[in-house]
Design a protein around this motif. Sequence first.
Motif, mmCIF file in Angstrom:
data_model
loop_
_atom_site.group_PDB
_atom_site.id
_atom_site.type_symbol
_atom_site.label_atom_id
_atom_site.label_comp_id
_atom_site.label_asym_id
_atom_site.label_seq_id
_atom_site.Cartn_x
_atom_site.Cartn_y
_atom_site.Cartn_z
ATOM 1 N N ASN A 157 0.825 -1.209 0.000
ATOM 2 C CA ASN A 157 0.000 0.000 0.000
ATOM 3 C C ASN A 157 0.859 1.259 0.000
ATOM 4 N N ASP A 158 1.940 1.256 0.780
ATOM 5 C CA ASP A 158 2.821 2.427 0.792
ATOM 6 C C ASP A 158 3.429 2.661 -0.591
ATOM 7 N N ASP A 159 3.825 1.584 -1.252
ATOM 8 C CA ASP A 159 4.375 1.713 -2.603
ATOM 9 C C ASP A 159 3.320 2.243 -3.570
ATOM 10 N N PHE A 160 2.097 1.770 -3.422
ATOM 11 C CA PHE A 160 0.999 2.218 -4.278
ATOM 12 C C PHE A 160 0.703 3.695 -4.044
ATOM 13 N N CYS A 161 0.760 4.125 -2.798
ATOM 14 C CA CYS A 161 0.533 5.537 -2.490
ATOM 15 C C CYS A 161 1.589 6.421 -3.136
ATOM 16 N N SER A 162 2.807 5.936 -3.199
ATOM 17 C CA SER A 162 3.854 6.703 -3.880
ATOM 18 C C SER A 162 3.562 6.840 -5.365
ATOM 19 N N VAL A 163 3.037 5.788 -5.968
ATOM 20 C CA VAL A 163 2.655 5.849 -7.390
ATOM 21 C C VAL A 163 1.523 6.855 -7.583
#
Length: 485
Positions: free
Chosen positions: A153-159
Amino acid sequence: MLPSAVPHNATKTLRLRLRLNRSAWSPARQLLPVSPSRLDPIAGRRWTHSTIDSAAQWRDPHALDQWVAKEARPISLRQLSFFGRSLTEERLISSANYVRTELPTRISHRIRDMQRLPYVVVTNRHMSEVYNLYYTAFDTFRRVKEIKTLKDNDDFCSVISGMLRAHLSVIPKLAMGMVECNELMPTTELDRFMNTILRSRISRRVIAEQHLALTETFNSDWFSPGAKLSEHDFIGEVFLKCVAKDVVESCGRAAQDLARSAYGPDVAVPEIKIDGYLNVTFPYILSHLQYIVGELLRNSIQAVMEKHRKKGNGNGEKPPPPIEVTLCEAQQHVVIRISDRGGGIARDTLPYLWSFGQGPGTDQRLQNLGQVPLMAATLQELRFAEGNLTLGLQEQDIFPDTTQNKLESKYHKAEGGSSLTTLSTRPPNLRLGISLPLSRVYAEYWAGTLELHNLEGYGVDAFLQISKLGNKNEQLATRAMMDAV
């Protein structure tokens, strides 16, 4: 298959029916074979291969077809608030996967809309840039794998944050494209396209920013997973008890301060009087309401001051008439009426009041739009200082009393913040010609309305109606706009 040449006299009405199952189509790709010496028929400027996105390449049409076949799943403010009220890891991951599938679905329909535009419109340099931005976002989000962990989720939020930053220029580019193409398509079709694509853009930003805000809340030190949030707090981007009076007062102060910075600190600024149901509250996304009310008040204050000065009363001997704001409450709706005595709307402007592409002074509007490259994008405010545009006030300076400013957000700061509060504080002489139609798009997004009653020679009454219960689904085109044509 695209024709090799399009007769000049037929470009206004020609519809190119693309066979996407045979070859992928991109406006940027179609421009590549053209001689660099050709003149752009819309802007009257030369363009070359360097103006085309170098990353433009063949794209698999079947991927777009698969996502266009899907339906968007509309949501309401009540659903957003109920879902985030008791936030857990499971709910956060569920929210991430909803956003992961909704973003490419909604973007795909808008890409298809652009593919159905006349060739001469979609090859406009501004429209082509928007098309490439949308296709890049679509390709990025459709490849995101299922979110299973908080790290995912954190990686997705960065995207998401990166895409929000990349799309800050979409509205000015669309607006400039509409102005330049206003003679190449019927005005009603251009405005319908613009309304649809902007409403879809709002919908994507709402679900993306809501998820970023929920992630921020979940990762905050003060948050306990599963604990219910107070009804006076924000749940994500949704302000559960938005007080209309407070919003009008804060937007009014910002508009008055802007007028003083533009016309001088000693100039007489209209007073803003508020009456009616002063304690009325409702759930809403605060930045949406701030933008709409801020635009209406800014327009009213500017009109009153200009009329006051023309009458020779600008020297302070006689104060300008006040702006009167009335708050009304019904069982299911809240109505905000803003009345001014600024002389009303000129007769030659009135027919184009809600149009994005037509109206007087189009050349000046193009120049002004070019000065706002990141419109509706950040919390930094455009101020007018010594004739130049500069970055100035922050949101906490303009809306100091809102609960929203108590929250710190690494994602929002990376993206620039909420998406709307900047426009209401642009310089008074920077007329863009889109504030009213854009305000109506935002009002109608949550099933509200925005209407103006013009009294030429006297003033304007603006009526903003808002759903009080928050139970109306977002109003968006779930299918590609041109499917029925």
